[in-house]
Design a protein around this motif. Sequence first.
Motif, short mmCIF file in Angstrom:
data_model
loop_
_atom_site.label_atom_id
_atom_site.label_comp_id
_atom_site.label_asym_id
_atom_site.label_seq_id
_atom_site.Cartn_x
_atom_site.Cartn_y
_atom_site.Cartn_z
N UNK A 167 0.86 -1.19 0.00
CA UNK A 167 0.00 0.00 0.00
C UNK A 167 0.89 1.24 0.00
N UNK A 168 0.80 2.02 -1.05
CA UNK A 168 1.63 3.23 -1.16
C UNK A 168 0.74 4.46 -1.09
N UNK A 169 1.12 5.39 -0.23
CA UNK A 169 0.44 6.68 -0.25
C UNK A 169 0.95 7.48 -1.45
N UNK A 170 0.08 8.23 -2.08
CA UNK A 170 0.49 9.08 -3.21
C UNK A 170 1.57 10.07 -2.77
N UNK A 171 2.26 10.64 -3.74
CA UNK A 171 3.23 11.68 -3.45
C UNK A 171 2.56 12.93 -2.92
N UNK A 172 3.35 13.86 -2.46
CA UNK A 172 2.83 15.10 -1.88
C UNK A 172 1.86 15.79 -2.84
N UNK A 173 0.68 16.11 -2.33
CA UNK A 173 -0.32 16.82 -3.12
C UNK A 173 -0.21 18.32 -2.87
N UNK A 174 -1.16 19.08 -3.42
CA UNK A 174 -1.08 20.55 -3.34
C UNK A 174 -1.92 21.05 -2.18
N UNK A 175 -1.44 20.79 -0.96
CA UNK A 175 -2.16 21.18 0.25
C UNK A 175 -2.32 22.70 0.32
N UNK A 176 -3.55 23.16 0.52
CA UNK A 176 -3.82 24.58 0.65
C UNK A 176 -4.03 25.30 -0.66
N UNK A 208 -3.60 17.41 -6.98
CA UNK A 208 -2.54 17.53 -7.97
C UNK A 208 -1.21 17.35 -7.26
N UNK A 209 -0.33 16.56 -7.83
CA UNK A 209 0.98 16.37 -7.21
C UNK A 209 1.80 17.65 -7.28
N UNK A 210 2.47 17.97 -6.20
CA UNK A 210 3.44 19.06 -6.22
C UNK A 210 4.69 18.56 -6.95
N UNK A 211 5.64 19.44 -7.20
CA UNK A 211 6.90 19.02 -7.82
C UNK A 211 7.60 18.00 -6.92
N UNK A 212 7.52 18.23 -5.62
CA UNK A 212 8.13 17.30 -4.67
C UNK A 212 7.41 15.95 -4.73
N UNK A 213 6.08 15.98 -4.84
CA UNK A 213 5.31 14.75 -4.94
C UNK A 213 5.67 13.94 -6.18
N UNK A 214 5.90 14.64 -7.28
CA UNK A 214 6.31 13.96 -8.51
C UNK A 214 7.69 13.30 -8.32
N UNK A 215 8.58 14.02 -7.65
CA UNK A 215 9.92 13.47 -7.40
C UNK A 215 9.84 12.25 -6.49
N UNK A 216 8.93 12.28 -5.51
CA UNK A 216 8.77 11.13 -4.61
C UNK A 216 8.30 9.89 -5.37
N UNK A 220 -3.44 8.45 -9.49
CA UNK A 220 -3.11 7.96 -10.83
C UNK A 220 -1.74 8.46 -11.30
N UNK A 221 -1.44 9.73 -11.04
CA UNK A 221 -0.16 10.29 -11.48
C UNK A 221 1.01 9.69 -10.72
N UNK A 222 0.80 9.42 -9.42
CA UNK A 222 1.85 8.76 -8.65
C UNK A 222 2.17 7.40 -9.25
N UNK A 223 1.11 6.63 -9.57
CA UNK A 223 1.31 5.31 -10.17
C UNK A 223 2.02 5.42 -11.51
N UNK A 269 13.28 14.08 0.44
CA UNK A 269 11.97 13.76 -0.11
C UNK A 269 11.04 13.16 0.93
N UNK A 270 11.42 13.21 2.17
CA UNK A 270 10.62 12.63 3.26
C UNK A 270 9.72 13.71 3.86
N UNK A 271 8.42 13.66 3.55
CA UNK A 271 7.48 14.68 4.00
C UNK A 271 6.18 14.04 4.46
N UNK A 272 5.41 14.80 5.23
CA UNK A 272 4.11 14.29 5.71
C UNK A 272 2.94 14.97 5.03
N UNK A 273 3.05 16.24 4.64
CA UNK A 273 1.96 16.96 4.00
C UNK A 273 2.48 17.60 2.71
#
Length: 224
Positions: free
Chosen positions: A6-15, A21-29, A56-59, A220-224
């Motif tokens: 079970x993988x959590x998606x990469x960082x999304x665009x919180x706020x 939508x994945x942030x640039x950091x989320x895409x890198x993750x 879907x984009x994380x996958x 690349x280790x983030x929570x939000x």
Amino acid sequence: MSTLVLMRHGQASFGAARYDALSELGQAQARATGQWMKAHGITPDKVFHGPRQRQANTASLLLAGAGFDSPAITHAALDEFAEGEEIFSAAEQFLGRSVALNSGRERIGILRDYDATCRAWANGEVRIPGRLSLGEFREQLRDWLSSHTQAQQASGQTQLVVTSAGSIAALVCEVMNLPNSSWYSLLRVIRNASLTEVLYSKGKVSLLSFNGVNHLPPHLNTSM
């Protein structure tokens, strides 16, 4: 035995105006996770993801980074319990104050309000219009997990599921037979692009690991 990762998606665009939508950091993750799998010879037999763009984009980015050419499979039951915008709206109704990042309030205070609303939803104190209760949300994922693990065709498979923190917390509660009160404690610690492993065989399931991020470099280790 087979393994469900079970993988959590990469960082999304919180706020942001649109959370999904994945942030640039989320895409890198996502890419880094795929590259790690390739380097360690991990090849999922199947890849599933929820219906949200960030899932879907994380996958997709993971598959590209790993060099896998198998298409990912979308499954509606792997959706999150609510979208960021819906939680912000519920927080304003519940707490009676703005939780917008441009409201002039400190980010830490907004994060606390966001978390408090998630906890209140889990406790049945807040309803999110058009969304399930925690009990109903767990039931949906319980049905998915049961049908998925009982339909196992061969042992020794590795299947990757890209979903969200709320779904992973609910699935862990199901695997561990934990009460609803445990859901929020799990939710709040699940990291972006983390990996949780569930072993299964003929419908029987057990937790092997939870919330692993050793595959990611520290930056690349983030929570939000």
